[in-house]
Write a protein that holds these residues in place. Sequence first.
Motif, mmCIF file in Angstrom:
data_model
loop_
_atom_site.group_PDB
_atom_site.id
_atom_site.type_symbol
_atom_site.label_atom_id
_atom_site.label_comp_id
_atom_site.label_asym_id
_atom_site.label_seq_id
_atom_site.Cartn_x
_atom_site.Cartn_y
_atom_site.Cartn_z
ATOM 1 N N TRP A 152 -6.071 -0.868 28.918
ATOM 2 C CA TRP A 152 -6.831 -1.951 29.545
ATOM 3 C C TRP A 152 -7.945 -2.405 28.606
ATOM 4 O O TRP A 152 -8.907 -1.681 28.384
ATOM 5 C CB TRP A 152 -7.418 -1.482 30.871
ATOM 6 C CG TRP A 152 -6.355 -1.173 31.886
ATOM 7 C CD1 TRP A 152 -5.696 0.016 32.047
ATOM 8 C CD2 TRP A 152 -5.819 -2.060 32.854
ATOM 9 N NE1 TRP A 152 -4.780 -0.083 33.068
ATOM 10 C CE2 TRP A 152 -4.834 -1.341 33.584
ATOM 11 C CE3 TRP A 152 -6.074 -3.401 33.194
ATOM 12 C CZ2 TRP A 152 -4.099 -1.926 34.616
ATOM 13 C CZ3 TRP A 152 -5.349 -3.971 34.230
ATOM 14 C CH2 TRP A 152 -4.378 -3.241 34.922
ATOM 15 N N HIS A 157 -14.323 -4.349 35.062
ATOM 16 C CA HIS A 157 -13.340 -3.893 36.042
ATOM 17 C C HIS A 157 -13.998 -3.910 37.421
ATOM 18 O O HIS A 157 -15.119 -3.420 37.585
ATOM 19 C CB HIS A 157 -12.865 -2.479 35.719
ATOM 20 C CG HIS A 157 -12.135 -2.380 34.418
ATOM 21 N ND1 HIS A 157 -10.787 -2.628 34.293
ATOM 22 C CD2 HIS A 157 -12.573 -2.076 33.166
ATOM 23 C CE1 HIS A 157 -10.423 -2.475 33.038
ATOM 24 N NE2 HIS A 157 -11.487 -2.149 32.324
ATOM 25 N N ALA A 265 -10.752 -7.641 35.295
ATOM 26 C CA ALA A 265 -9.541 -7.134 35.930
ATOM 27 C C ALA A 265 -9.934 -6.541 37.275
ATOM 28 O O ALA A 265 -10.829 -5.692 37.356
ATOM 29 C CB ALA A 265 -8.877 -6.074 35.065
ATOM 30 N N SER A 320 -1.945 1.752 38.638
ATOM 31 C CA SER A 320 -2.773 2.118 37.484
ATOM 32 C C SER A 320 -3.376 3.511 37.605
ATOM 33 O O SER A 320 -3.630 4.165 36.600
ATOM 34 C CB SER A 320 -3.897 1.102 37.284
ATOM 35 O OG SER A 320 -4.734 1.050 38.424
#
Length: 363
Positions: A152, A157, A265, A320
Amino acid sequence: MQVKTFHGKDTKSALNLVKAELGPDAVILSSQKRSEAGRCWYEVTAALDGACGSEPMADSPDQDTGLAPGWGEWHREWDQIRSHMMTLMRPQMDFSNLAPRQRQPLEHLEREGVGAGAILSLLAGLKHDTDASILCPLSKQVPVKPFGPDEWSERVHAVAGPSGAGKTSALLRLAMLHHNHAPHSRILVIDAAGTQGQGGRYLKHYAELAGMSHKTVESSRQLVELLDDTRHFDSIFIDLPAATAAMNLDSHLKLLGLANRNDLAVHLVLSPLYAPAQLKEYFRRHKSPKTKSIVWTKLDEACNYGDIVNAAFATGLPASALSFGPGLRGTLVPSKAVMLWKLLFKKELPLSPVEEKRGRYAH
């Protein structure tokens, strides 16, 4: 959905502005007292499900909202039609032509709660090759992208999801996992979810205990200003407000000033404990181009894991990270395909490095 913020000398004045511009059907999202340089005012954020005046509708096909255009009655009718079609197709799911090594795993997945649509897709991937393993189509249908700085590249995040899914704990665990992979990185944890009392203190206490910086923001303006002044941080983790029926994820991101960030993200936090109807609704609320993965929590409390397949089939999002057990240390691991297969077929929980030293979790 139209979202606007109104200011007044008192709450009544701000609410009058809401009613005058958005009408009586507006939903009040927040109401707070503000002060700056000795001046006080009240700020009310409201939303209206639909267009107002010349504003475009939130589900206009010209807008990149992440939701299908025209979501509403037509989509509900289509859901009903699709449900009836699946009922009619169910007798056609004939496993008799499959080899036992293929038939038995499919029957197991059905018992685990994997939906008819996902089963049909897996069946289509097997019917032309009697020697193929079930893991071949399953790997294509359930993608994995392990959380960590190697996979990533995004700097920011954020975690989103329903209340009670373990969103705040997942945020801390992801930040600590990132810190373990990059011990010299400078990490900032931001509470933008409006957590009050024990939840807010929990986030602040453990973030600082782990050597990470912590900030709480109370408005979109504070969040935007904070992010503009965080160039000295390598990674930023944000706890987002829980999306509701009146305010989906895209609306939240727009309200918070995050919609146009290319380095963001969003990770959807879910648990297999939710009923299928609830999961379907959470998929709808969090459908967005910014949603990049699913973090599965409370795996040690679940009795089956078929919804991991259903979620991947419905959203196309990779898993994830997998979270299990109480506490923060050693209770979240980057997901791997083999971990998912052990969950699905053996009900075997992932094993973190910490757990390897003190024995497996008892399910």
